[in-house]
Design an enzyme around this catalytic site. Structure first.
Site, PDB file in Angstrom:
ATOM      1  N   CYS A  82       0.838  -1.220   0.000  1.00 57.67           N
ATOM      2  CA  CYS A  82       0.000   0.000   0.000  1.00 57.67           C
ATOM      3  C   CYS A  82       0.868   1.263   0.000  1.00 57.67           C
ATOM      4  CB  CYS A  82      -0.853   0.048   1.264  1.00 57.67           C
ATOM      5  SG  CYS A  82      -1.964  -1.346   1.437  1.00 57.67           S
ATOM      6  N   CYS A 130      -1.806  -8.913   6.720  1.00 59.33           N
ATOM      7  CA  CYS A 130      -1.899  -7.849   5.716  1.00 59.33           C
ATOM      8  C   CYS A 130      -3.352  -7.408   5.640  1.00 59.33           C
ATOM      9  CB  CYS A 130      -1.418  -8.346   4.358  1.00 59.33           C
ATOM     10  SG  CYS A 130      -1.734  -7.140   3.055  1.00 59.33           S
ATOM     11  N   TYR A 182      -6.569 -10.592 -25.149  1.00 63.31           N
ATOM     12  CA  TYR A 182      -5.944 -10.795 -23.830  1.00 63.31           C
ATOM     13  C   TYR A 182      -7.030 -11.284 -22.852  1.00 63.31           C
ATOM     14  CZ  TYR A 182      -2.703  -7.469 -26.056  1.00 63.31           C
ATOM     15  OH  TYR A 182      -1.875  -6.812 -26.927  1.00 63.31           O
ATOM     16  N   ASP A 241      -7.702  -5.948 -22.933  1.00 65.86           N
ATOM     17  CA  ASP A 241      -7.315  -5.851 -21.522  1.00 65.86           C
ATOM     18  C   ASP A 241      -5.913  -6.436 -21.372  1.00 65.86           C
ATOM     19  OD1 ASP A 241      -7.263  -5.765 -18.784  1.00 65.86           O
ATOM     20  OD2 ASP A 241      -8.729  -7.346 -18.460  1.00 65.86           O
ATOM     21  N   CYS A 252      -4.598  -1.737 -16.506  1.00 71.40           N
ATOM     22  CA  CYS A 252      -4.206  -1.560 -15.103  1.00 71.40           C
ATOM     23  C   CYS A 252      -2.972  -0.660 -15.022  1.00 71.40           C
ATOM     24  CB  CYS A 252      -3.963  -2.906 -14.438  1.00 71.40           C
ATOM     25  SG  CYS A 252      -2.703  -3.867 -15.262  1.00 71.40           S
TER      26      CYS A 252
HETATM   27  C1  LIG Z   1      -4.750  -8.141 -17.448  1.00 73.15           C
HETATM   28  S1  LIG Z   1      -4.970  -9.814 -17.920  1.00 73.15           S
HETATM   29  C2  LIG Z   1      -6.624  -9.775 -18.490  1.00 73.15           C
HETATM   30  C3  LIG Z   1      -7.399 -11.053 -18.341  1.00 73.15           C
HETATM   31  C4  LIG Z   1      -8.909 -10.971 -18.488  1.00 73.15           C
HETATM   32  N1  LIG Z   1      -9.333 -10.021 -19.488  1.00 73.15           N
HETATM   33  C5  LIG Z   1      -9.609 -10.715 -17.169  1.00 73.15           C
HETATM   34  O1  LIG Z   1     -10.281  -9.701 -16.994  1.00 73.15           O
HETATM   35  O2  LIG Z   1      -9.486 -11.587 -16.272  1.00 73.15           O
HETATM   36  C6  LIG Z   1      -3.979  -9.900 -19.316  1.00 73.15           C
HETATM   37  C7  LIG Z   1      -3.934 -11.276 -19.991  1.00 73.15           C
HETATM   38  O3  LIG Z   1      -3.191 -11.155 -21.199  1.00 73.15           O
HETATM   39  C8  LIG Z   1      -2.424 -12.338 -21.404  1.00 73.15           C
HETATM   40  N2  LIG Z   1      -1.372 -11.938 -22.358  1.00 73.15           N
HETATM   41  C9  LIG Z   1      -0.200 -11.311 -22.114  1.00 73.15           C
HETATM   42  N3  LIG Z   1       0.450 -11.030 -23.258  1.00 73.15           N
HETATM   43  C10 LIG Z   1      -0.337 -11.503 -24.269  1.00 73.15           C
HETATM   44  C11 LIG Z   1      -0.226 -11.486 -25.706  1.00 73.15           C
HETATM   45  N4  LIG Z   1       0.826 -10.944 -26.306  1.00 73.15           N
HETATM   46  N5  LIG Z   1      -1.233 -12.020 -26.406  1.00 73.15           N
HETATM   47  C12 LIG Z   1      -2.307 -12.583 -25.791  1.00 73.15           C
HETATM   48  N6  LIG Z   1      -2.471 -12.634 -24.454  1.00 73.15           N
HETATM   49  C13 LIG Z   1      -1.495 -12.086 -23.691  1.00 73.15           C
HETATM   50  C14 LIG Z   1      -2.000 -12.717 -20.011  1.00 73.15           C
HETATM   51  O4  LIG Z   1      -1.673 -14.087 -19.970  1.00 73.15           O
HETATM   52  C15 LIG Z   1      -3.259 -12.377 -19.199  1.00 73.15           C
HETATM   53  O5  LIG Z   1      -4.128 -13.485 -19.115  1.00 73.15           O
END
Ligand SMILES: C[S@@+](CC[C@H](N)C(=O)[O-])C[C@H]1O[C@@H](n2cnc3c(N)ncnc32)[C@H](O)[C@@H]1O
Length: 444
Positions: free
Chosen positions: A80, A158, A307, A375, A402
């Site tokens: 935090c 925590c 993603y 995402d 994020c």
């Molecule tokens: C922030 S998470 C989002 C997951 C989902 N949208 C959720 O809300 O739970 C990002 C995701 O992107 C995947 N990722 C990372 N790089 C990637 C890429 N180049 N192509 C496809 N997926 C990827 C990661 O494995 C992860 O599952």
């Protein structure tokens, strides 16, 4: 002005990490721990051409937003960094962080900035903790990492992690001590036990993952842990790689259920040790609702969820659209996503394994994609992916992020083709400076 000079300043603003901002001869000074509206005595610690840094020596006039710090390790912990201010001020700081980053970094101005979405659930809201272990001066310690370091603070409690974590850590540390089990040492790369992962569902059920460098008979520890009725699943995860990623890829079920059962917006999910899941269950639902509002899906839409992780956005949109396609690079997540679709009787969602940047071009050529959600992880999107998105001329895009810095970089790259229409900050990470942002982009 020189290093170690002391001066009295008025704190006129807050930066993106919650540090106070003051000015001296128009030059900006950042002071950790100081809050907007306060008069503080500070000591200068760094002088650079663009900015100055100071430490807080004394608060001379306090703001009503300063609150008592309720965590004994707050000053050193890397978790935090907003526990010294009211949640109200934290929300204002995060709102401004998102707005200012988009205006100043992406150089985008004409958008609707929506109110920050939050709830009052700011304690024990996280559904996942990964706690590293270490042997120090003959004693086993475990806890969070210090800020910007790999040093462990010996603390089992925590205030944002799952509530049973402390009890679980006490059992594990006692067991390891009693049985003289070696602890992995990052320097010598030797030792057995590395860390523990704890996942908690909305139903208050727990999955525990013991992370070790090799197989071992942990049955006595498992017997002790399963006395806690909330624990429904215990795994051993083997990570023999000498890197600083704690969780490995090999999982052996030691007790209970294969999956932790989770529910997000009425869909049921099977969560495995390596699945990606947003860390704050209640706020995830509000995040997905806002993303859905901004996407405005219809039964004519063919949508890509780039993603997609274990498919939780994909499946929450599926019943509102004609077809939806998730893309994700982690095979375990794709397998998970496909099972989740079947378990929720969803048959218009398909999932593609691979990198978004490798899959997007082919997909937009073969399908008439109308809208997209992306995402990505903290590092943002690959340029190849963004180039294909530009070419595809998608009507409406919702970008969830994020990390507002990489979000700003990516929307700036897209701005010749896509206009930023609305921006909504969503607080998935109270008491830290992290913030989730949802952006609606529309084709120009
Ligand atoms: C922030 S998470 C989002 C997951 C989902 N949208 C959720 O809300 O739970 C990002 C995701 O992107 C995947 N990722 C990372 N790089 C990637 C890429 N180049 N192509 C496809 N997926 C990827 C990661 O494995 C992860 O599952």
């Amino acid at each position: 002005m020189k290093i170690n000079d002391e001066l009295e300043v008025l704190i006129e603003g807050m930066d993106k990490d919650g540090r106070g901002i003051a000015y001296n001869n128009k030059k900006i000074i950042f002071i950790a721990g100081a809050l907007i509206g306060e008069i503080c005595l500070i000591k200068i610690t760094k002088i650079l051409s663009k900015y100055i840094e100071g430490t807080l020596t004394k608060v001379i006039k306090e703001t009503k937003d300063r609150i008592n710090i309720d965590c004994p390790i707050y000053q050193s912990c890397g978790g935090c960094n907003m526990r010294h201010m009211s949640y109200e001020l934290e929300k204002i700081t995060k709102y401004n962080k998102v707005k200012n980053t988009i205006i100043h970094q992406a150089k985008i101005n004409n958008f609707k900035m929506n109110d920050l979405i939050s709830n009052d659930n700011i304690y024990n809201y996280r559904n996942k903790a990964i706690i590293p272990f270490k042997k120090e001066n003959g004693k086993i310690i475990c806890g969070m990492f210090k800020a910007n370091s790999h040093e462990i603070i010996d603390s089992k409690k925590c205030l944002i992690e799952p509530i049973l974590l402390e009890k679980i850590l006490n059992i594990v540390v006692n067991y390891l001590e009693k049985n003289n089990i070696s602890i992995y040492d990052e320097t010598t790369k030797k030792g057995l036990f590395r860390a523990i992962m704890c996942r908690k569902s909305k139903y208050d059920k727990y999955m525990i993952v013991l992370i070790a460098t090799a197989s071992y008979d942990f049955s006595n520890l498992v017997n002790e842990l399963k006395e806690i009725k909330e624990i429904v699943s215990i795994y051993l995860n083997i990570n023999d790689l000498n890197n600083n990623v704690l969780l490995g890829n090999i999982n052996k079920l030691l007790y209970g259920d294969t999956y932790l059962k989770e529910e997000i917006l009425n869909n049921k999910y099977n969560v495995s040790p390596n699945s990606f899941m947003q860390v704050n269950n209640l706020m995830t639902e509000l995040l997905y609702k806002e993303a859905t509002r901004l996407l405005n899906p219809t039964k004519e839409d063919v949508i890509i969820d780039a993603y997609c992780g274990m498919g939780s956005i994909t499946l929450s949109l599926a019943n509102k659209v004609k077809e939806i396609i998730g893309i994700e690079v982690v095979e375990a997540s794709i397998i998970n996503a496909r099972e989740n679709a079947v378990n929720n009787n969803i048959n218009n969602a398909t999932f593609i394994l691979g990198k978004c940047e490798d899959k997007i071009e082919e997909l937009v050529k073969t399908k008439n994609i109308t809208k997209m959600v992306f995402d990505p992880p903290r590092k943002g999107c690959d340029k190849t992916f963004l180039d294909a998105v530009k070419q595809a001329k998608i009507k409406n895009i919702v970008y969830i992020s994020c990390n507002v810095a990489t979000l700003a970089r990516d929307i700036a790259y897209l701005k010749d083709t896509y206009q930023v229409v609305e921006v909504t900050p969503v607080d998935l990470f109270p008491r830290t400076s992290h913030i989730e942002t949802v952006v609606r982009l529309s084709h120009k």
